[in-house]
Write a protein that holds these residues in place. Structure first.
Motif, PDB file in Angstrom:
ATOM      1  N   ASN A   3       0.819  -1.221   0.000  1.00 32.78           N
ATOM      2  CA  ASN A   3       0.000   0.000   0.000  1.00 32.78           C
ATOM      3  C   ASN A   3       0.847   1.263   0.000  1.00 32.78           C
ATOM      4  OD1 ASN A   3      -2.443  -1.269  -0.154  1.00 32.78           O
ATOM      5  ND2 ASN A   3      -2.781  -1.298   2.054  1.00 32.78           N
ATOM      6  N   GLU A   5       3.754   1.654  -1.349  1.00 33.13           N
ATOM      7  CA  GLU A   5       4.333   1.826  -2.686  1.00 33.13           C
ATOM      8  C   GLU A   5       3.302   2.372  -3.675  1.00 33.13           C
ATOM      9  OE1 GLU A   5       5.823  -2.096  -3.310  1.00 33.13           O
ATOM     10  OE2 GLU A   5       7.834  -1.537  -2.644  1.00 33.13           O
ATOM     11  N   LYS A   6       2.022   2.130  -3.398  1.00 34.97           N
ATOM     12  CA  LYS A   6       0.944   2.622  -4.264  1.00 34.97           C
ATOM     13  C   LYS A   6       0.546   4.059  -3.944  1.00 34.97           C
ATOM     14  CE  LYS A   6      -1.173  -1.926  -4.775  1.00 34.97           C
ATOM     15  NZ  LYS A   6      -2.378  -2.705  -4.479  1.00 34.97           N
ATOM     16  N   MET A   7       1.039   4.577  -2.810  1.00 28.65           N
ATOM     17  CA  MET A   7       0.661   5.917  -2.374  1.00 28.65           C
ATOM     18  C   MET A   7       1.166   6.961  -3.379  1.00 28.65           C
ATOM     19  SD  MET A   7       1.625   7.865   1.177  1.00 28.65           S
ATOM     20  CE  MET A   7       3.365   7.769   0.819  1.00 28.65           C
ATOM     21  N   VAL A   8       0.274   7.819  -3.808  1.00 36.22           N
ATOM     22  CA  VAL A   8       0.637   8.872  -4.755  1.00 36.22           C
ATOM     23  C   VAL A   8       1.318  10.004  -3.994  1.00 36.22           C
ATOM     24  CG1 VAL A   8      -0.242  10.566  -6.403  1.00 36.22           C
ATOM     25  CG2 VAL A   8      -1.222   8.281  -6.336  1.00 36.22           C
ATOM     26  N   ARG A  11       0.741  14.413  -6.786  1.00 30.61           N
ATOM     27  CA  ARG A  11      -0.643  14.335  -7.270  1.00 30.61           C
ATOM     28  C   ARG A  11      -0.795  14.897  -8.678  1.00 30.61           C
ATOM     29  NH1 ARG A  11      -3.638  17.144  -2.421  1.00 30.61           N
ATOM     30  NH2 ARG A  11      -1.685  18.279  -2.421  1.00 30.61           N
ATOM     31  N   GLU A  14       0.813  12.222 -10.857  1.00 29.31           N
ATOM     32  CA  GLU A  14       0.404  10.882 -10.442  1.00 29.31           C
ATOM     33  C   GLU A  14       1.592   9.923 -10.316  1.00 29.31           C
ATOM     34  OE1 GLU A  14      -2.799   9.503 -12.905  1.00 29.31           O
ATOM     35  OE2 GLU A  14      -4.019  11.251 -12.449  1.00 29.31           O
ATOM     36  N   THR A  16       3.911   7.642  -7.922  1.00 30.77           N
ATOM     37  CA  THR A  16       3.768   6.943  -6.648  1.00 30.77           C
ATOM     38  C   THR A  16       5.095   6.867  -5.898  1.00 30.77           C
ATOM     39  OG1 THR A  16       4.227   4.771  -7.580  1.00 30.77           O
ATOM     40  CG2 THR A  16       1.913   5.503  -7.581  1.00 30.77           C
ATOM     41  N   TYR A  17       4.981   6.579  -4.608  1.00 30.66           N
ATOM     42  CA  TYR A  17       6.158   6.392  -3.761  1.00 30.66           C
ATOM     43  C   TYR A  17       7.002   5.245  -4.304  1.00 30.66           C
ATOM     44  CZ  TYR A  17       8.966   5.348   0.352  1.00 30.66           C
ATOM     45  OH  TYR A  17      10.015   5.105   1.208  1.00 30.66           O
ATOM     46  N   GLN A  19       7.299   4.204  -7.423  1.00 32.50           N
ATOM     47  CA  GLN A  19       8.016   4.635  -8.625  1.00 32.50           C
ATOM     48  C   GLN A  19       9.238   5.472  -8.260  1.00 32.50           C
ATOM     49  OE1 GLN A  19       4.481   6.501 -10.304  1.00 32.50           O
ATOM     50  NE2 GLN A  19       4.728   5.252 -12.157  1.00 32.50           N
ATOM     51  N   CYS A  50       4.947  17.822  -3.176  1.00 33.53           N
ATOM     52  CA  CYS A  50       5.739  16.595  -3.141  1.00 33.53           C
ATOM     53  C   CYS A  50       7.232  16.801  -2.929  1.00 33.53           C
ATOM     54  CB  CYS A  50       5.535  15.800  -4.426  1.00 33.53           C
ATOM     55  SG  CYS A  50       6.113  16.635  -5.915  1.00 33.53           S
TER      56      CYS A  50
END
Length: 90
Positions: A3, A5-8, A11, A14, A16-17, A19, A50
């Motif tokens: 989860n 790693e899926k967190m953006v 924004r 888009e 993710t953490y 990536q 970010c």
């Protein structure tokens, strides 16, 4: 993928953490390179949401990096205008 790693993180673009972390680990890149490779911080807000997270990822992945060494800067938001507006005489 977990989860976290899926967190953006970025924004606007888009990104993710996961990536960001994968790219930073794979290329051992600077903050500028990470930004160019992932587009994090290049969206409408200019990195205001970010940048801190991107800096922290670089600090954790690249040894001997201190916050003062990270050369990213904030970009002011820009609003689009038409060519007609630019060439318009008063």
């Amino acid at each position: 993928m977990t989860n976290i790693e899926k967190m953006v993180v970025c924004r606007c673009e888009e990104v993710t953490y996961g990536q960001l972390l994968t790219t930073a680990n794979e290329h051992k890149c600077t903050a500028r390179e990470l930004k160019l490779r992932t587009r994090a911080g290049m969206g409408f807000c200019g990195g205001r949401t970010c940048r801190v997270s991107v800096d922290k990822i670089i600090e954790s992945v690249v040894p001997n990096t201190v916050p003062g060494d990270i050369p990213l800067k904030y970009q002011p938001p820009v609003r689009p205008i038409s060519f007609g507006t630019v060439g318009e005489s008063k």
